[in-house]
Design an enzyme around this catalytic site. Structure first.
Site, PDB file in Angstrom:
ATOM      1  N   ARG A   1       0.783  -0.974   0.051  1.00  0.00           N
ATOM      2  CA  ARG A   1      -0.094  -0.147  -0.146  1.00  0.00           C
ATOM      3  C   ARG A   1       0.838   1.092  -0.070  1.00  0.00           C
ATOM      4  O   ARG A   1       1.683   1.429   1.103  1.00  0.00           O
ATOM      5  CB  ARG A   1      -0.670  -0.139   1.288  1.00  0.00           C
ATOM      6  CG  ARG A   1      -1.816   1.022   1.397  1.00  0.00           C
ATOM      7  CD  ARG A   1      -2.674   1.085   2.721  1.00  0.00           C
ATOM      8  NE  ARG A   1      -3.055  -0.127   2.801  1.00  0.00           N
ATOM      9  CZ  ARG A   1      -3.902  -0.591   3.883  1.00  0.00           C
ATOM     10  NH1 ARG A   1      -3.996   0.193   5.030  1.00  0.00           N
ATOM     11  NH2 ARG A   1      -4.218  -1.801   3.969  1.00  0.00           N
TER      12      ARG A   1
ATOM     13  N   ASP B   1      -3.627  -8.369   3.211  1.00  0.00           N
ATOM     14  CA  ASP B   1      -5.085  -8.831   3.718  1.00  0.00           C
ATOM     15  C   ASP B   1      -5.496  -9.833   2.694  1.00  0.00           C
ATOM     16  O   ASP B   1      -5.409  -9.643   1.385  1.00  0.00           O
ATOM     17  CB  ASP B   1      -5.952  -7.525   3.485  1.00  0.00           C
ATOM     18  CG  ASP B   1      -5.353  -6.350   4.550  1.00  0.00           C
ATOM     19  OD1 ASP B   1      -4.462  -6.501   5.444  1.00  0.00           O
ATOM     20  OD2 ASP B   1      -5.699  -5.222   4.150  1.00  0.00           O
TER      21      ASP B   1
ATOM     22  N   GLU C   1      -7.581  -7.883  13.264  1.00  0.00           N
ATOM     23  CA  GLU C   1      -8.034  -8.006  11.909  1.00  0.00           C
ATOM     24  C   GLU C   1      -7.770  -9.416  11.678  1.00  0.00           C
ATOM     25  O   GLU C   1      -6.564  -9.693  11.414  1.00  0.00           O
ATOM     26  CB  GLU C   1      -7.257  -6.964  11.026  1.00  0.00           C
ATOM     27  CG  GLU C   1      -7.693  -5.461  11.374  1.00  0.00           C
ATOM     28  CD  GLU C   1      -6.978  -4.566  10.392  1.00  0.00           C
ATOM     29  OE1 GLU C   1      -7.138  -3.187  10.657  1.00  0.00           O
ATOM     30  OE2 GLU C   1      -6.193  -5.153   9.608  1.00  0.00           O
TER      31      GLU C   1
ATOM     32  N   HIS D   1       1.842  -2.259   5.539  1.00  0.00           N
ATOM     33  CA  HIS D   1       1.527  -2.590   4.256  1.00  0.00           C
ATOM     34  C   HIS D   1       2.411  -1.659   3.204  1.00  0.00           C
ATOM     35  O   HIS D   1       2.991  -2.176   2.212  1.00  0.00           O
ATOM     36  CB  HIS D   1       0.288  -2.140   4.086  1.00  0.00           C
ATOM     37  CG  HIS D   1      -0.845  -3.079   4.184  1.00  0.00           C
ATOM     38  ND1 HIS D   1      -1.137  -4.183   3.515  1.00  0.00           N
ATOM     39  CD2 HIS D   1      -1.862  -3.310   5.335  1.00  0.00           C
ATOM     40  CE1 HIS D   1      -2.279  -4.708   4.082  1.00  0.00           C
ATOM     41  NE2 HIS D   1      -2.553  -4.253   5.015  1.00  0.00           N
TER      42      HIS D   1
END
Length: 290
Positions: free
Chosen positions: A130, A182, A264, A175
């Site tokens: 990311r 993910d 998460e 990320h």
């Protein structure tokens, strides 16, 4: 370099001087002094240096790869390249729906996929590398109270004003180091997934699997990017098949060197990451790769 005083010595060491000789010596000294003041020429490089930027901005290190080149069987559903995410629009830095990872992490994920396929499951990734610019956009969005068009699905019971303080959005993020992703499990063979249509009625990510967005994932107890305590990997309210699926994903990933973020169920970091202190900002695009 200072000019050296030039001498002509005879066989027995006598110094010979004269008018013509002195003039010649003066000219020679001047030439030598000028030559010493010029920088030495640099040899041409044998290979041109690697470019630091491409046409779309910064370039990735040479060991960042497209996961599809390492294992094309892993499914992809890169949500931040689409409008189906908690912001409700494609995110800056995602011109292409790719999973970019360090080669080390991608090869480890290939081993996870091999083990998953042996159990009738496949991996599906939602996000991989990311860019920092995307993280900055998330932080800026979190501070805009009026933008809540996706609340009913992604944070139905969480005030938007608490998303940053409660840790659902943060900066920087692992990320951006290229070894975090993910993901979920899907059946193998994998059924088709209906496309998301912007503006369609939203269903809470905490709703039962048959009611929430028809993701082709196995039941994990909540949808992806669900900002709710029930998304915590070991939340006691998640039982039965959904809990078993979370535990299976965790076993498969842990066996190949990945570590889960307990808040998460979908978030895993490759522990032996090559860039533990570097946060990159190249776009998620093929043009970023070397």
């Amino acid at each position: 370099m200072p000019a050296r005083r030039r001498r002509e010595a005879g066989r027995h060491g006598r110094v010979r001087t004269g008018t013509r000789g002195a003039a010649a010596l003066a000219v020679l000294a001047t030439v030598l002094a000028a030559a010493c003041q010029r920088p030495a020429p640099r040899p041409a490089p044998s290979t041109p240096p690697a470019p630091s930027a491409g046409p779309s901005g910064p370039r990735a290190p040479a060991d960042i790869v497209d996961l599809a080149a390492v294992d094309p069987s892993v499914r992809t559903d890169i949500r931040y390249a689409t409008a189906h995410n908690f912001v409700g629009r494609p995110i800056t830095g995602y011109p292409e729906p790719l999973c970019l990872l360090t080669r080390r992490a991608a090869e480890a994920l290939h081993r996870v996929q091999t083990a998953a396929l042996a159990q009738g499951r496949s991996l599906k990734v939602y996000d991989c590398y990311r860019p920092q610019r995307a993280v900055d956009e998330f932080v800026a969005w979190a501070r805009l109270p009026g933008e809540q068009q996706m609340k009913a699905e992604f944070y139905p019971d969480e005030p938007k004003s608490r998303l940053f303080a409660d840790g659902y959005i943060g900066a920087p993020t692992a990320h951006s180091r290229g070894s975090t992703l993910d993901l979920t499990l899907v059946p193998a063979p994998t059924p088709d997934q209906p496309a998301y249509a912007p503006g369609q009625p939203l269903v809470a990510c905490t709703a039962p699997a048959g009611r929430r967005f028809p993701d082709n994932s196995v039941d994990m107890g909540t949808g992806f990017d669900c900002f709710d305590p029930r998304a915590h990997t070991a939340d006691p309210r998640v039982t039965g098949v959904a809990r078993d699926n979370r535990q299976l994903l965790k076993r498969l990933m842990t066996a190949q060197g990945f570590e889960n973020y307990p808040r998460e169920w979908w978030h895993y970091r490759y522990v032996d990451e090559p860039y533990p202190d570097t946060f990159f900002d190249f776009p998620v695009a093929r043009s970023s790769l070397r």
